[in-house]
Design a protein around this motif. Structure first.
Motif, PDB file in Angstrom:
ATOM      1  N   GLY A   1      41.206  18.860  40.388  1.00 44.92           N
ATOM      2  CA  GLY A   1      42.386  19.734  40.373  1.00 44.92           C
ATOM      3  C   GLY A   1      42.154  21.183  39.991  1.00 44.92           C
ATOM      4  O   GLY A   1      43.032  22.025  40.218  1.00 44.92           O
ATOM      5  N   HIS A   2      40.967  21.498  39.380  1.00 41.55           N
ATOM      6  CA  HIS A   2      40.782  22.887  38.961  1.00 41.55           C
ATOM      7  C   HIS A   2      39.330  23.210  38.650  1.00 41.55           C
ATOM      8  O   HIS A   2      38.705  22.532  37.845  1.00 41.55           O
ATOM      9  N   ASN A   3      38.811  24.274  39.276  1.00 41.91           N
ATOM     10  CA  ASN A   3      37.542  24.828  38.817  1.00 41.91           C
ATOM     11  C   ASN A   3      37.588  26.345  38.905  1.00 41.91           C
ATOM     12  O   ASN A   3      38.389  26.928  39.642  1.00 41.91           O
TER      13      ASN A   3
ATOM     14  N   VAL B   1      45.639  30.292  43.452  1.00 41.36           N
ATOM     15  CA  VAL B   1      45.692  31.511  42.637  1.00 41.36           C
ATOM     16  C   VAL B   1      46.302  31.170  41.281  1.00 41.36           C
ATOM     17  O   VAL B   1      47.361  30.548  41.203  1.00 41.36           O
ATOM     18  N   GLU B   2      45.604  31.569  40.233  1.00 43.79           N
ATOM     19  CA  GLU B   2      46.032  31.276  38.857  1.00 43.79           C
ATOM     20  C   GLU B   2      46.424  32.601  38.194  1.00 43.79           C
ATOM     21  O   GLU B   2      45.596  33.312  37.639  1.00 43.79           O
ATOM     22  N   GLY B   3      47.720  32.903  38.300  1.00 43.38           N
ATOM     23  CA  GLY B   3      48.205  34.198  37.822  1.00 43.38           C
ATOM     24  C   GLY B   3      48.466  35.092  39.022  1.00 43.38           C
ATOM     25  O   GLY B   3      47.531  35.605  39.635  1.00 43.38           O
TER      26      GLY B   3
ATOM     27  N   VAL C   1      51.944  32.135  36.803  1.00 44.31           N
ATOM     28  CA  VAL C   1      51.369  32.829  35.651  1.00 44.31           C
ATOM     29  C   VAL C   1      50.124  32.125  35.144  1.00 44.31           C
ATOM     30  O   VAL C   1      49.998  30.904  35.236  1.00 44.31           O
ATOM     31  N   TRP C   2      49.194  32.921  34.599  1.00 41.66           N
ATOM     32  CA  TRP C   2      48.221  32.410  33.656  1.00 41.66           C
ATOM     33  C   TRP C   2      48.872  32.576  32.277  1.00 41.66           C
ATOM     34  O   TRP C   2      50.066  32.884  32.203  1.00 41.66           O
ATOM     35  N   SER C   3      48.124  32.400  31.195  1.00 42.70           N
ATOM     36  CA  SER C   3      48.755  32.449  29.862  1.00 42.70           C
ATOM     37  C   SER C   3      49.018  33.876  29.395  1.00 42.70           C
ATOM     38  O   SER C   3      48.433  34.350  28.420  1.00 42.70           O
TER      39      SER C   3
ATOM     40  N   SER D   1      50.551  24.450  35.176  1.00 44.14           N
ATOM     41  CA  SER D   1      49.623  24.279  34.052  1.00 44.14           C
ATOM     42  C   SER D   1      49.683  25.386  32.998  1.00 44.14           C
ATOM     43  O   SER D   1      49.492  25.106  31.823  1.00 44.14           O
ATOM     44  N   HIS D   2      49.922  26.636  33.380  1.00 41.20           N
ATOM     45  CA  HIS D   2      49.959  27.700  32.366  1.00 41.20           C
ATOM     46  C   HIS D   2      51.380  28.196  32.093  1.00 41.20           C
ATOM     47  O   HIS D   2      51.566  29.231  31.451  1.00 41.20           O
ATOM     48  N   MET D   3      52.387  27.460  32.570  1.00 45.93           N
ATOM     49  CA  MET D   3      53.792  27.834  32.353  1.00 45.93           C
ATOM     50  C   MET D   3      54.226  27.479  30.938  1.00 45.93           C
ATOM     51  O   MET D   3      53.828  26.442  30.412  1.00 45.93           O
TER      52      MET D   3
ATOM     53  N   THR E   1      47.947  21.127  37.434  1.00 44.27           N
ATOM     54  CA  THR E   1      46.613  20.812  37.960  1.00 44.27           C
ATOM     55  C   THR E   1      45.587  20.526  36.873  1.00 44.27           C
ATOM     56  O   THR E   1      44.634  19.791  37.105  1.00 44.27           O
ATOM     57  N   HIS E   2      45.761  21.141  35.669  1.00 45.58           N
ATOM     58  CA  HIS E   2      44.752  20.944  34.619  1.00 45.58           C
ATOM     59  C   HIS E   2      45.390  21.050  33.243  1.00 45.58           C
ATOM     60  O   HIS E   2      45.342  22.087  32.599  1.00 45.58           O
ATOM     61  N   SER E   3      46.017  19.944  32.812  1.00 43.38           N
ATOM     62  CA  SER E   3      46.719  19.896  31.523  1.00 43.38           C
ATOM     63  C   SER E   3      46.606  18.496  30.941  1.00 43.38           C
ATOM     64  O   SER E   3      46.458  17.525  31.683  1.00 43.38           O
TER      65      SER E   3
ATOM     66  N   SER F   1      49.529  24.117  22.604  1.00 38.48           N
ATOM     67  CA  SER F   1      50.663  24.602  23.395  1.00 38.48           C
ATOM     68  C   SER F   1      50.378  24.509  24.893  1.00 38.48           C
ATOM     69  O   SER F   1      51.312  24.501  25.698  1.00 38.48           O
ATOM     70  N   ARG F   2      49.100  24.427  25.285  1.00 40.32           N
ATOM     71  CA  ARG F   2      48.705  24.338  26.703  1.00 40.32           C
ATOM     72  C   ARG F   2      48.924  22.938  27.273  1.00 40.32           C
ATOM     73  O   ARG F   2      48.852  22.737  28.479  1.00 40.32           O
ATOM     74  N   ASN F   3      49.160  21.959  26.405  1.00 39.20           N
ATOM     75  CA  ASN F   3      49.336  20.590  26.885  1.00 39.20           C
ATOM     76  C   ASN F   3      50.803  20.266  27.137  1.00 39.20           C
ATOM     77  O   ASN F   3      51.699  21.014  26.745  1.00 39.20           O
TER      78      ASN F   3
ATOM     79  N   SER G   1      39.214  19.341  36.116  1.00 42.49           N
ATOM     80  CA  SER G   1      38.108  19.512  35.170  1.00 42.49           C
ATOM     81  C   SER G   1      38.096  20.825  34.386  1.00 42.49           C
ATOM     82  O   SER G   1      37.716  20.858  33.230  1.00 42.49           O
ATOM     83  N   ASP G   2      38.492  21.934  35.047  1.00 34.62           N
ATOM     84  CA  ASP G   2      38.263  23.257  34.453  1.00 34.62           C
ATOM     85  C   ASP G   2      36.771  23.593  34.390  1.00 34.62           C
ATOM     86  O   ASP G   2      36.341  24.415  33.560  1.00 34.62           O
ATOM     87  N   PHE G   3      35.970  23.003  35.275  1.00 34.98           N
ATOM     88  CA  PHE G   3      34.544  23.341  35.367  1.00 34.98           C
ATOM     89  C   PHE G   3      34.395  24.854  35.543  1.00 34.98           C
ATOM     90  O   PHE G   3      35.129  25.489  36.292  1.00 34.98           O
TER      91      PHE G   3
HETATM   92 ZN    ZN Z   1      43.609  27.476  33.651  1.00 27.63          ZN
END
Ligand code: ZN
Length: 356
Positions: free
Chosen positions: A9-11, A136-138, A163-165, A209-211, A230-232, A241-243, A303-305
């Motif tokens: 879901g995310h790299n 796109v993340e953000g 958004v990203w964080s 994920s970053h909302m 996608t990655h939480s 707070s990210r979870n 993963s967030d690899f």
């Molecule tokens: Zn992220």
């Protein structure tokens, strides 16, 4: 035995290549052993595809804190909200990272293909190439009138985290707090609601994920599509707070959505500490919790690899079979393993993307 097929879901491979000005993706193709992902290790680990994030970073020169999520120092990821970034910088970074992905797909279709339709994913799989979903993340590269969304969609964009964080014209991202609650800050702006509706119309998946919590609720009200993160991970097990809280997981379940397990140790551990000796069982406990709230069709990997400190027991993309082994050791049957590793993302994408 062949590795189980993994759709992830995310790299952040594109960010790693972009930061190194590696526009020809040499570090990916020539498998230099750095970072978490390259072609040879992806094949070893069973990776068949995934969401390739385009994340426009802060426009300041790189600082030590940029590696905050990557340091194996026992610290906790807990900082105040960061400010907005300059749209001009974001547009340039976004277009350049998209260019890396598109050039890679053009020059090496045997290695990777950008998938715009469900049929594209099948074709990539048949060719033995990674099936890449452009994410796109953000969305700082997109202005109020959403003109850039049209261009990015034509370039292959099929998934977007508004958004990203950090805040932008569309919404406010969730800050990294530990312990913390995702309910901090305002929700979608009018432009944010217009962006979500436009994504629905175009068949671009909206990623939560970053909302923050207010933005999450506003997307749920505005979009008619499945809710996706996608990655939480599960806030009940790691109160970052990210979870996602159980209430958020229940909302995702109600809408037939999917959550991808994030491998970042700071979002896995009950104590939130950046320690790479985090055991695989900690990851499986999150899968257990996500399965209990979302059902077997709602849980996948994210993963967030190349974007986070991950357990040494996985180490990099070649280590994915170790996670699969941990699922089996916990009693997960082969059908469930396959759904988590691959089929749940593919089913969701078939419901989101145009067929051809
Ligand atoms: Zn992220």
């Amino acid at each position: 035995m062949a590795a189980v097929a993994i759709f992830d879901g995310h790299n952040d491979l594109l960010l790693r290549l972009w930061k190194a000005r590696d526009f020809a993706a040499g570090a990916f193709l020539d498998s230099d052993g750095a970072g978490h992902i390259d072609l040879a290790r992806a094949r070893t680990g069973g990776l068949t595809g995934g969401f390739f994030a385009i994340y426009p970073p802060d426009d300041a020169p790189p600082r030590p804190e940029d590696a905050l999520n990557g340091q194996d120092d026992g610290g906790v990821v807990d900082h105040p909200p960061t400010g907005p970034i300059a749209p001009d910088h974001a547009r340039r970074a976004t277009l350049e990272m998209a260019a890396i992905l598109l050039r890679l797909a053009r020059t090496r279709p045997d290695a990777l293909r950008v998938c715009r339709t469900a049929a594209d994913i099948d074709a990539a799989e048949a060719a033995g190439a990674l099936a890449a979903i452009m994410h796109v993340e953000g969305a700082e590269a997109i202005g109020h009138d959403l003109q850039e969304l049209e261009t990015l969609h034509a370039a292959g964009l099929r998934s977007l985290g508004p958004v990203w964080s950090r805040p932008n014209i569309f919404a406010t991202g969730v800050p990294f707090r530990f312990p913390g609650d995702p309910d901090e800050g305002a929700g979608l702006t009018d432009a944010g609601r217009a962006l979500v509706r436009a994504c629905d119309d175009l068949g671009v998946m909206v990623d939560l994920s970053h909302m923050n919590a207010a933005g999450f609720r506003d997307v749920a009200r505005t979009s008619a599509r499945p809710l996706v993160a996608t990655h939480s991970n599960a806030h009940a097990l790691s109160p970052s707070s990210r979870n996602l809280t159980d209430a958020q997981l229940d909302a995702i379940a109600e809408r037939g959505g999917v959550v991808g397990l994030n491998f970042a140790v700071g979002f896995l551990r009950a104590d939130g500490r950046r320690l790479s000796d985090t055991p695989l069982e900690t990851m499986v406990r999150h899968l257990d919790h996500l399965l209990a709230r979302l059902g077997e069709g709602g849980v996948a990997l994210g993963s967030d690899f190349d974007g986070a400190l991950i357990p040494a027991a996985v180490r990099d993309v070649a280590g994915l079979p170790a996670l699969v082994a941990a699922m089996r050791a916990a009693g997960y049957g082969e059908r469930l393993v396959t759904r988590i590793c691959c089929d749940n993302w593919l089913d969701l994408l078939r419901r989101t993307l145009p067929a051809r």
